[in-house]
Design a protein around this motif. Sequence first.
Motif, short mmCIF file in Angstrom:
data_model
loop_
_atom_site.label_atom_id
_atom_site.label_comp_id
_atom_site.label_asym_id
_atom_site.label_seq_id
_atom_site.Cartn_x
_atom_site.Cartn_y
_atom_site.Cartn_z
N TRP A 209 0.79 -1.07 -0.28
CA TRP A 209 0.05 -0.10 0.05
C TRP A 209 0.71 1.22 -0.19
O TRP A 209 1.89 1.25 0.88
N PHE A 210 0.27 2.24 -0.94
CA PHE A 210 1.02 3.52 -0.89
C PHE A 210 0.47 4.71 -0.98
O PHE A 210 -0.96 4.64 -0.85
N TYR A 211 0.88 6.00 -0.37
CA TYR A 211 0.20 8.06 -0.40
C TYR A 211 1.52 7.58 -1.82
O TYR A 211 2.44 7.89 -1.71
N LEU A 212 0.89 8.80 -2.20
CA LEU A 212 1.16 9.06 -3.36
C LEU A 212 1.50 10.86 -3.30
O LEU A 212 0.12 10.83 -3.53
N PRO A 213 2.20 11.47 -3.55
CA PRO A 213 2.56 13.16 -3.02
C PRO A 213 2.29 13.73 -4.51
O PRO A 213 2.62 13.41 -5.25
N LYS A 214 1.28 15.05 -4.15
CA LYS A 214 2.26 16.36 -4.88
C LYS A 214 1.53 15.98 -6.56
O LYS A 214 2.09 16.76 -7.90
#
Length: 535
Positions: A209-214
């Motif tokens: 699982w990931f968070y994707l920034p900007k």
Amino acid sequence: MRPIEPTTLSIRAPRIEGDEIILTPEARLFLAELGHAFSPKVSELLERRRRIQERLDSGVLFDFLPETKAIRDGEWTVADVPHSLRDRRVEITGPVDRKMIINALNSGANVFMADFEDSSAPTWANLITGQVALYEAVRGSLRHEDASSGKHYSLNEQVASLMVRPRGLHLPERHIELNGRPLPAALVDFGLFFFHNARVQVERGVGPWFYLPKLESHLEARLWNDVFLFAQQALGMPPGTVKATVLIETLPAAFEMDEILYELRQHSAGLNCGRWDYIFSFIKKLRRDPACVLPDRDQITMKQHFLRSYTQLLVKTCHRRKAHAMGGMAAFIPIKSDPEQNRLALDKVRADKQREVEDGHDGTWVAHPGLIQVAREIFDAHMPGPNQIERQRDDVSVSAPDLLRVPEGSRTEVGLRHNIRVGVQYIEAWLRGLGCVPLYNLMEDAATAEISRSQVWQWLRHRAVLDDGQVLTPERFRQVLDEEMHALRVMLGAAYVDGHRFSEARELFERLSTSEAFEEFLTLPAYDLLLNLTE
């Protein structure tokens, strides 16, 4: 230094203890394949950002995209998330050092977001030791011995779920080159973690699982979706194994939330309100408009119309698509030395989390373990189930003018001085390899430093009048900067010089604040300094 590999991938960095675990021939080959497949598209999307900014600078206004109206109007939902990712009521974030990872996973939060981005300075040592620590954390073997205290740290049997945030698409990783060009840092961070850990996480039912920034557009979300499909196929995993939450922390992304979810619908774990970067993006994208000059940072609260509109639109959009709508960061640090100030700070946290859960958010962020119980109590009281995705916000109606309404307030010398103190001290710590810095009872990361320097630039650019009736000129700014640097020198004494980087930090902050052209991200020129100072 390592020689150039047959794959045309070269590692241009000194050896780091444990790098043989991470930089295996197979992992290097995987990075090369990612780079061949996606580096050109990353460059193309960054060029697209530049062209859009030119149009904004010429006076074109943001609006919802007419060409994607069918997606916004359509009836579709994202794929279900695994059972172990349904309840995310409290998430804690932090950098990828061993002690932080252990404490965060043991903290009692539902999720720990291990951050290679805004709370980590991208030294080669930080990158490699962070990947090694996460490799061990996924396998339950992570340990740490604190040399100063002799205290031993290890993982509990029950730990928070792990999510990982790679760096943004705009950042290069100059230690790893493909055909003589730096790989996008986002592909490096994602690729190394995914290659080594995805199979183990799938076996345990807790990732990847990931968070994707900007992200700034649905086309950038499409790129990430393609990366996920490519990576899953390479490791023999079915599509949809990866789940990712996108931070809506740029102004253009707020106009494309439906479209971003749609592009990632097979891999989506919802959206998150990245409020601090969002404020920075508001300044950056509207920087040439004298009507969009913002007040002091501490006056830009969640009660301001443009922030209220964006967060409520996010909840409405996510819940319509059966996706998590995650709240923003509580950056306060418990103030042990002053019980009354600590009480006031916690009251603000409670009010903020109360607003989020009542608006319909399915969880929230904290920066310190001391805030987990506060946030949990509020969400437990108002959200008895694992989330409240079923709660539709049909009462919310947000237009483009709502998202673009300039916040009200004053511009003060007190605010100017605070921007200087936070900006310079954060950059100084970042140049020493620290990306998460406690300042004035808040946990500051790159996002708040970006607000500090961009706000000073905007005030100077548009000759803002401060609360004393005087225009902020470059001369006045430099005088105040001199005074604040002197105050820091007095406060820190010998430590101001010994092992610190205040000279370089002051020069960079001044240059970014007074230059004619606006630097898109302070971490780009700071990265050049970081490489020169640490390697």
